[in-house]
Design a protein around this motif. Sequence first.
Motif, PDB file in Angstrom:
ATOM      1  N   GLN A 181       4.057  -9.929   8.948  1.00 32.89           N
ATOM      2  CA  GLN A 181       3.159 -10.499   7.943  1.00 32.89           C
ATOM      3  C   GLN A 181       3.197 -12.022   8.022  1.00 32.89           C
ATOM      4  N   ASN A 183       0.818  -1.222   0.000  1.00 27.65           N
ATOM      5  CA  ASN A 183       0.000   0.000   0.000  1.00 27.65           C
ATOM      6  C   ASN A 183       0.848   1.267   0.000  1.00 27.65           C
ATOM      7  N   PRO A 235      -1.203  -7.923   9.524  1.00 25.45           N
ATOM      8  CA  PRO A 235      -1.925  -7.837  10.802  1.00 25.45           C
ATOM      9  C   PRO A 235      -3.201  -6.993  10.745  1.00 25.45           C
ATOM     10  N   ASN A 236      -3.265  -6.026   9.817  1.00 29.64           N
ATOM     11  CA  ASN A 236      -4.477  -5.200   9.708  1.00 29.64           C
ATOM     12  C   ASN A 236      -5.591  -5.909   8.940  1.00 29.64           C
ATOM     13  N   GLY A 237      -5.335  -7.145   8.470  1.00 36.72           N
ATOM     14  CA  GLY A 237      -6.347  -7.916   7.751  1.00 36.72           C
ATOM     15  C   GLY A 237      -6.212  -7.887   6.240  1.00 36.72           C
ATOM     16  N   ASP A 238      -5.345  -7.043   5.712  1.00 38.65           N
ATOM     17  CA  ASP A 238      -5.148  -7.006   4.260  1.00 38.65           C
ATOM     18  C   ASP A 238      -4.647  -8.355   3.759  1.00 38.65           C
TER      19      ASP A 238
END
Length: 179
Positions: free
Chosen positions: A88, A51, A117-120
Amino acid sequence: MPKRKFANRRDWERILEHRYAQMDVHDEHFSGTVALFQIDAVRAPQYKQHNGEEFIVADVGYAWLQYFPDNEPFGVTVMFNDTGHIVQWYIDIVEAIGYEDGIPYMDDLLLDILVFPNGDIVRKDEDEFEEARLTGELTPELVVSGWRDFEQTLDRIERRDFVYFDLAQGHYETLKQML
């Protein structure tokens, strides 16, 4: 055509010093080998991007916890930073998992899934897999099983039916004690 990746990363020239431990686990959650590759000295940190942001996956103090399951079509690498936080999860779709001189390895089929970790969730190297198919480097059977295993693994991850998310921290702590 698959690339063989050993748990002890014996050919990784970036790493100058490391420690390594592995253990066999056979319980109701996981069956196979879990290995920890602890990085103690590097030529240079290894950076990746997600990102538009750069982050480190290998540096002094980082550790790679690796899962070599007995009956799954993938291997899992959980990358921890120098403070013990997960950077990751890296899931390699594999042709096979095996052992050489007691060290586990995976024969990587190019298709990868990254989970942050943020769900991506990131699908990776589909183009390389397709190119290997077009050039005949992969058998038709490997192409079919590779795509099937890739999609089924993605589905499990998206449903949160992926036990490695829950096991990683405990196995990391256990193997750190063995170093």
